[in-house]
Enzyme design. Structure first.
Site, PDB file in Angstrom:
ATOM      1  N   ARG A   1       6.533  -6.165   4.393  1.00  0.00           N
ATOM      2  CA  ARG A   1       7.825  -5.488   4.354  1.00  0.00           C
ATOM      3  C   ARG A   1       7.591  -4.078   3.794  1.00  0.00           C
ATOM      4  O   ARG A   1       6.641  -3.846   3.039  1.00  0.00           O
ATOM      5  CB  ARG A   1       8.797  -6.235   3.444  1.00  0.00           C
ATOM      6  CG  ARG A   1       9.059  -7.685   3.853  1.00  0.00           C
ATOM      7  CD  ARG A   1       9.942  -8.377   2.826  1.00  0.00           C
ATOM      8  NE  ARG A   1      10.230  -9.765   3.179  1.00  0.00           N
ATOM      9  CZ  ARG A   1       9.518 -10.815   2.773  1.00  0.00           C
ATOM     10  NH1 ARG A   1       8.463 -10.638   1.963  1.00  0.00           N
ATOM     11  NH2 ARG A   1       9.845 -12.042   3.151  1.00  0.00           N
TER      12      ARG A   1
ATOM     13  N   LYS B   1       9.351 -11.179  -2.064  1.00  0.00           N
ATOM     14  CA  LYS B   1      10.702 -11.476  -2.542  1.00  0.00           C
ATOM     15  C   LYS B   1      10.654 -12.582  -3.591  1.00  0.00           C
ATOM     16  O   LYS B   1       9.883 -13.528  -3.481  1.00  0.00           O
ATOM     17  CB  LYS B   1      11.589 -11.915  -1.367  1.00  0.00           C
ATOM     18  CG  LYS B   1      11.972 -10.778  -0.425  1.00  0.00           C
ATOM     19  CD  LYS B   1      12.937 -11.252   0.636  1.00  0.00           C
ATOM     20  CE  LYS B   1      13.406 -10.110   1.518  1.00  0.00           C
ATOM     21  NZ  LYS B   1      14.336 -10.570   2.569  1.00  0.00           N
TER      22      LYS B   1
ATOM     23  N   HIS C   1      11.591  -2.445  10.425  1.00  0.00           N
ATOM     24  CA  HIS C   1      10.858  -3.715  10.433  1.00  0.00           C
ATOM     25  C   HIS C   1      10.139  -3.969  11.762  1.00  0.00           C
ATOM     26  O   HIS C   1       9.541  -5.024  11.949  1.00  0.00           O
ATOM     27  CB  HIS C   1      11.822  -4.873  10.160  1.00  0.00           C
ATOM     28  CG  HIS C   1      11.876  -5.271   8.713  1.00  0.00           C
ATOM     29  ND1 HIS C   1      11.586  -4.398   7.687  1.00  0.00           N
ATOM     30  CD2 HIS C   1      12.177  -6.452   8.116  1.00  0.00           C
ATOM     31  CE1 HIS C   1      11.727  -5.019   6.540  1.00  0.00           C
ATOM     32  NE2 HIS C   1      12.074  -6.274   6.756  1.00  0.00           N
TER      33      HIS C   1
ATOM     34  N   ARG D   1       6.531  -5.048  11.476  1.00  0.00           N
ATOM     35  CA  ARG D   1       6.400  -6.415  10.965  1.00  0.00           C
ATOM     36  C   ARG D   1       6.665  -7.434  12.072  1.00  0.00           C
ATOM     37  O   ARG D   1       5.925  -8.405  12.223  1.00  0.00           O
ATOM     38  CB  ARG D   1       7.369  -6.604   9.799  1.00  0.00           C
ATOM     39  CG  ARG D   1       7.393  -7.997   9.161  1.00  0.00           C
ATOM     40  CD  ARG D   1       8.258  -7.935   7.905  1.00  0.00           C
ATOM     41  NE  ARG D   1       8.656  -9.228   7.385  1.00  0.00           N
ATOM     42  CZ  ARG D   1       7.940  -9.954   6.537  1.00  0.00           C
ATOM     43  NH1 ARG D   1       6.751  -9.524   6.155  1.00  0.00           N
ATOM     44  NH2 ARG D   1       8.382 -11.104   6.087  1.00  0.00           N
TER      45      ARG D   1
ATOM     46  N   HIS E   1       7.250 -15.946   4.176  1.00  0.00           N
ATOM     47  CA  HIS E   1       8.509 -16.661   4.380  1.00  0.00           C
ATOM     48  C   HIS E   1       8.474 -17.975   3.600  1.00  0.00           C
ATOM     49  O   HIS E   1       7.510 -18.741   3.709  1.00  0.00           O
ATOM     50  CB  HIS E   1       8.720 -16.980   5.860  1.00  0.00           C
ATOM     51  CG  HIS E   1       9.053 -15.785   6.691  1.00  0.00           C
ATOM     52  ND1 HIS E   1       8.866 -15.733   8.053  1.00  0.00           N
ATOM     53  CD2 HIS E   1       9.580 -14.572   6.347  1.00  0.00           C
ATOM     54  CE1 HIS E   1       9.248 -14.551   8.513  1.00  0.00           C
ATOM     55  NE2 HIS E   1       9.694 -13.840   7.503  1.00  0.00           N
TER      56      HIS E   1
ATOM     57  N   TYR F   1      10.372 -15.853  15.590  1.00  0.00           N
ATOM     58  CA  TYR F   1       9.421 -15.051  16.351  1.00  0.00           C
ATOM     59  C   TYR F   1       8.898 -15.787  17.572  1.00  0.00           C
ATOM     60  O   TYR F   1       8.459 -15.164  18.530  1.00  0.00           O
ATOM     61  CB  TYR F   1       8.258 -14.630  15.455  1.00  0.00           C
ATOM     62  CG  TYR F   1       8.679 -13.737  14.318  1.00  0.00           C
ATOM     63  CD1 TYR F   1       8.975 -12.401  14.528  1.00  0.00           C
ATOM     64  CD2 TYR F   1       8.804 -14.236  13.028  1.00  0.00           C
ATOM     65  CE1 TYR F   1       9.381 -11.584  13.492  1.00  0.00           C
ATOM     66  CE2 TYR F   1       9.203 -13.428  11.977  1.00  0.00           C
ATOM     67  CZ  TYR F   1       9.497 -12.104  12.218  1.00  0.00           C
ATOM     68  OH  TYR F   1       9.903 -11.304  11.186  1.00  0.00           O
TER      69      TYR F   1
END
Length: 220
Positions: free
Chosen positions: A75, A99, A166, A169, A192, A201
């Site tokens: 990110r 995150k 993004h 990514r 994730h 994806y």
């Protein structure tokens, strides 16, 4: 309409707001499109050194940042937060804080590693000032740590067409899946917590396969 009726009620034009309690329908979540090969080339190799004098360090920084984003799937906030001691270019890997303060280790592609070496050796020293954080890998023109907003401007400046921040990514993830990478591996690389997020994806990848099939197979 909800804002309008709230204003009418607030100004006394109506006694009750007929839209109270209503919620807007949720739109379909869409991923930014996968970048085409020519768009990637334009972003990653736009012809460094062609700008005015003094832009050499900036070119090295921009290329290193974009190669890192595409080569690792980070990110933008993760990439700009990277510190020097989190980079292990000799082993081709990087420690990332994602995150929720979650830490993961990701491999650094060879082009990204080479671009980072050039930036750290030949570009970063030219941009260091008294305000420079010693640990920061990427710096802005004032010598401070590059911010996510700065990074988005770099993407805008280098892109041939408007490009979502993004996009690199998403392109990274889709190219891995197109090449046969395991979904769990891609999940780990992207950071994730839920594999369901990564599965988005696979839909992008299947759509691309279908479009290639329709365009190339004589019986499609």
């Amino acid at each position: 309409l909800r804002r309008y009726f709230r204003w009418l009620e607030r100004t006394g034009a109506i006694a009750d707001d007929p839209t109270a309690g209503l919620s807007a329908p949720k739109g379909e979540a869409r991923l930014p499109r996968v970048l085409r090969p020519d768009e990637l080339r334009h972003l990653l190799d736009p012809g460094a050194g062609t700008g005015p004098a003094g832009d050499g360090a900036v070119d090295l920084r921009d290329t290193a940042l974009l190669e890192l984003l595409y080569g690792t799937g980070l990110r933008i906030a993760e990439a700009t937060a990277v510190d020097v001691d989190e980079l292990d270019l000799a082993r081709g890997r990087l420690v990332v804080w994602g995150k929720g303060g979650k830490q993961r280790t990701v491999p650094v592609s060879d082009p990204a590693g080479e671009a980072l070496r050039r930036w750290l050796a030949d570009g970063r020293p030219a941009m260091v000032t008294e305000a420079t954080p010693a640990a920061a890998v990427f710096l802005n023109r004032r010598g401070r740590r590059l911010t996510p907003r700065d990074a988005r401007r770099i993407v805008d400046r280098r892109a041939a067409a408007p490009t979502h921040p993004h996009a690199l990514r998403h392109t990274f993830a889709t190219h891995l899946l197109d090449g046969g990478a395991d979904l769990r591996v891609v999940q780990e690389l992207l950071g994730h917590s839920d594999v369901g997020t990564t599965q988005r994806y696979t839909h992008v990848s299947k759509e691309r396969l279908r479009s290639v099939f329709d365009a190339t197979h004589p019986r499609a």
